[in-house]
Scaffold this active site. Structure first.
Site, mmCIF file in Angstrom:
data_model
loop_
_atom_site.group_PDB
_atom_site.id
_atom_site.type_symbol
_atom_site.label_atom_id
_atom_site.label_comp_id
_atom_site.label_asym_id
_atom_site.label_seq_id
_atom_site.Cartn_x
_atom_site.Cartn_y
_atom_site.Cartn_z
ATOM 1 N N HIS A 1 1.043 -1.086 0.150
ATOM 2 C CA HIS A 1 0.485 -0.389 -0.325
ATOM 3 C C HIS A 1 1.362 1.139 -0.173
ATOM 4 O O HIS A 1 2.208 1.311 0.392
ATOM 5 C CB HIS A 1 -1.204 -0.044 1.603
ATOM 6 C CG HIS A 1 -0.510 -0.097 1.813
ATOM 7 N ND1 HIS A 1 0.102 1.041 3.575
ATOM 8 C CD2 HIS A 1 -0.330 -0.795 2.975
ATOM 9 C CE1 HIS A 1 0.321 1.042 4.086
ATOM 10 N NE2 HIS A 1 0.234 -0.429 4.691
ATOM 11 N N ASP B 1 -0.155 4.472 1.059
ATOM 12 C CA ASP B 1 -0.358 5.390 2.030
ATOM 13 C C ASP B 1 -0.147 5.140 2.916
ATOM 14 O O ASP B 1 0.115 4.385 3.555
ATOM 15 C CB ASP B 1 -2.232 5.432 2.459
ATOM 16 C CG ASP B 1 -2.940 4.230 2.274
ATOM 17 O OD1 ASP B 1 -2.233 3.459 2.727
ATOM 18 O OD2 ASP B 1 -3.680 4.195 3.456
ATOM 19 N N ASP C 1 6.351 0.848 6.703
ATOM 20 C CA ASP C 1 4.794 0.173 6.540
ATOM 21 C C ASP C 1 4.583 1.117 5.282
ATOM 22 O O ASP C 1 4.120 2.436 5.961
ATOM 23 C CB ASP C 1 4.476 0.255 8.282
ATOM 24 C CG ASP C 1 2.668 -0.269 7.800
ATOM 25 O OD1 ASP C 1 2.560 -1.059 6.916
ATOM 26 O OD2 ASP C 1 2.291 0.740 8.802
ATOM 27 N N GLU D 1 -5.817 1.779 2.534
ATOM 28 C CA GLU D 1 -5.331 0.688 3.412
ATOM 29 C C GLU D 1 -5.243 1.295 5.166
ATOM 30 O O GLU D 1 -5.815 0.810 5.612
ATOM 31 C CB GLU D 1 -4.020 0.019 3.398
ATOM 32 C CG GLU D 1 -3.903 -1.443 4.035
ATOM 33 C CD GLU D 1 -2.922 -1.549 5.239
ATOM 34 O OE1 GLU D 1 -3.255 -2.112 6.541
ATOM 35 O OE2 GLU D 1 -2.610 -0.083 6.406
ATOM 36 N N GLU D 2 -4.745 2.614 5.011
ATOM 37 C CA GLU D 2 -4.750 2.691 6.401
ATOM 38 C C GLU D 2 -5.790 3.044 7.056
ATOM 39 O O GLU D 2 -6.108 3.707 7.746
ATOM 40 C CB GLU D 2 -3.640 4.327 6.412
ATOM 41 C CG GLU D 2 -2.104 3.807 6.515
ATOM 42 C CD GLU D 2 -1.365 2.589 7.441
ATOM 43 O OE1 GLU D 2 -1.810 2.507 8.572
ATOM 44 O OE2 GLU D 2 -0.744 2.286 7.190
#
Length: 503
Positions: free
Chosen positions: A125, A127, A157, A191-192
């Site tokens: 991801h 974001d 991440d 995703e976050e």
């Protein structure tokens, strides 16, 4: 009759020996052919410099998700333009199709030469979570390199995976790689904050095209180092499930009044007591059968006496081990549904008794429980009708993906891990204690695996969503190498390979 039978037996023996010889010859030729066509993961010094510079440039783009409907769309659009410039071969190769999904997510379809092989999916991801400047050693979106580390939000991440996947594919393509097995690359942009506009839409698009996946690989676990003090060697965990989640809003309403004559209890006091009861009453320890037990048994022989005896006899020592696991806040998350008070709102003025107090509690649900079971337990712990419960979002834990000898995706990952990280003796199944975009793809495969080929120690763990997130340059180079090898391994790995679904 006996002579004829003897002749038949002799002829059968010759034929079998001949077939075995031919078979061995064909297998050797096939193996030699695969090895001859395999591209070695050796990168020039210029390529290594370009790798790290591209990651640093990616970190500089603040693709922050602030909330479910709040994105830095300018940065997301900039990132889309950036990857086209950083990986030109990926975008101009005839057998690769690129699509923007939900405006800012990206889907790549890489068509292989053998349409009978079932495709797979690599995920990451774009974001990141917000990163206030305070407390960081360097600005969080600077992408600065210091002492062999690249700092910045997204280095673990999960822009490292975004960049490593695309970088590996770019390096393969410039070496004239053509895949046998088709695969997809899905890069979500939200995703976050649940993946509603990214992963969910990509999954729906693939489903509409009738795609079924052999397996998928997403973030969600690492090579763990230093988490078990008495364990000398690092070990790899492939997460085969992930926890469910509940966002629960607690609310207390009372008549407002003047602070000079307060009631015996205020809305804040009642709610604070309720939150305290939840924190002081952890939900049941669910350690038992499952991925964690399997991995502990694999680790048993790597540990000194008497720990090895205990882990080799969990039928006897399970209660002891479960109590030990819950003492550490990280391992505790693996054995139970966790409770985290994350927001508290109350009060309108210093001298006014607040008419309302609200708190948000986030539960991460152990795979052995369900949303409904957790809500029933929470209601019993609160035991106060004045505290109203409102679920603002919830989903059950994901099913456990197979990790036995017949699980092609799992065994493929295991093979590549042990090839790239020969110092890692143990590769075992586990649970992802967070949530990933992979949960949106259960309609496309039951073989969902979460693994990030990076070493992680307890300090690194606390930097994810925290301060001073960073990755070593060497670790990132190794991550690119891992993806470079994994893509080729998917073409050549001799395992229980599924053969279905043309692209």
């Amino acid at each position: 009759m006996a002579g004829s039978l003897a002749c038949v037996r002799a002829l059968a023996t010759v034929l079998l020996l001949g077939l075995a010889t031919v078979s061995r010859s064909m297998n050797l030729q096939g193996k030699e052919s695969q090895e001859a066509s395999r591209i070695p993961s050796q990168f020039s010094s210029q390529e290594r410099v370009a790798m790290k510079e591209a990651l640093k440039d990616a970190i500089k783009i603040p693709t922050v998700s602030f909330g479910p409907e709040e994105f830095n769309t300018t940065a997301l659009a900039e990132f889309g333009e950036f990857i086209q410039k950083a990986f030109p071969t990926v975008f101009k190769t005839s057998f690769i199709q690129h699509e923007a999904v939900g405006s800012y997510s990206h889907l790549f379809t890489v068509r292989g030469s053998d349409p009978s092989l079932q495709p797979y999916l690599l995920m990451a991801h774009i974001d990141v979570v917000p990163a206030p400047q305070e407390g960081w050693e360097v600005p969080p979106f600077s992408g600065l390199e210091r002492d062999g580390f690249i700092y910045g939000r997204g280095t673990l991440d999960n822009k490292n995976s975004v960049m490593a996947i695309l970088q590996a594919l770019e390096l393969l393509l410039v070496r004239n790689y053509v895949p046998r097995r088709s695969f997809y690359i899905a890069l979500g942009h939200d995703e976050e904050v649940s993946g509603k506009y990214g992963a969910q839409k990509i999954s729906a698009l693939l489903q509409s095209r009738g795609v079924q996946l052999a397996f998928l690989v997403d973030e969600g676990s690492f090579i763990l180092d230093g988490f078990i003090p008495s364990l000398k060697n690092p070990f790899a965990i492939i997460a085969v499930s992930e926890k469910g989640s509940i966002n629960l809003n607690l609310q207390v309403n009372m008549a407002p009044g003047h602070s000079s004559a307060p009631p015996e209890e205020t809305s804040i006091g009642i709610l604070a007591a309720a939150v305290s009861r939840l924190e002081q009453s952890p939900l049941p320890n669910m350690f038992g059968d499952g991925p964690l037990k399997t991995t502990l048994q694999l680790l048993a022989n790597e540990l000194p006496f008497p720990t090895n005896i205990v882990l080799n006899n969990l039928w006897l020592f399970r209660p002891l081990v479960s109590r030990l696991l819950e003492r550490n806040y990280i391992t505790n998350a693996f054995v139970r549904t966790t409770t985290a008070a994350t927001m508290f709102n109350a009060g309108i003025k210093a001298n006014v008794i607040p008419p309302m107090a609200q708190a948000t509690i986030n539960f991460r649900i152990h795979p052995a429980q369900t949303v409904q079971e957790v809500l029933e337990l929470v209601k019993k712990i609160l035991a106060d009708d004045r505290v109203q419960m409102h679920v603002t979002g919830a989903f059950d834990p994901l099913p456990i993906s197979p990790s036995d000898e017949q699980a092609f995706g799992y065994q493929l990952l295991r093979h590549t891990i042990q090839s790239i990280f020969p110092e890692v003796n143990i590769v075992g199944p586990g649970i992802c204690i967070g949530n990933t975009d992979s949960r949106h793809y259960t309609n496309l495969t039951s073989n969902i695996y979460r693994f990030n080929p990076v070493y992680l120690n307890p300090q690194d763990f606390s930097s994810i969503h925290g301060l001073n997130e960073k990755i070593s340059v060497q670790a990132y180079h190794t991550q690119v190498k891992f993806m470079f090898e994994l893509i080729q391994d998917a073409d050549t790995y001799q395992g229980p390979v599924p053969h279905l679904h043309e692209l």
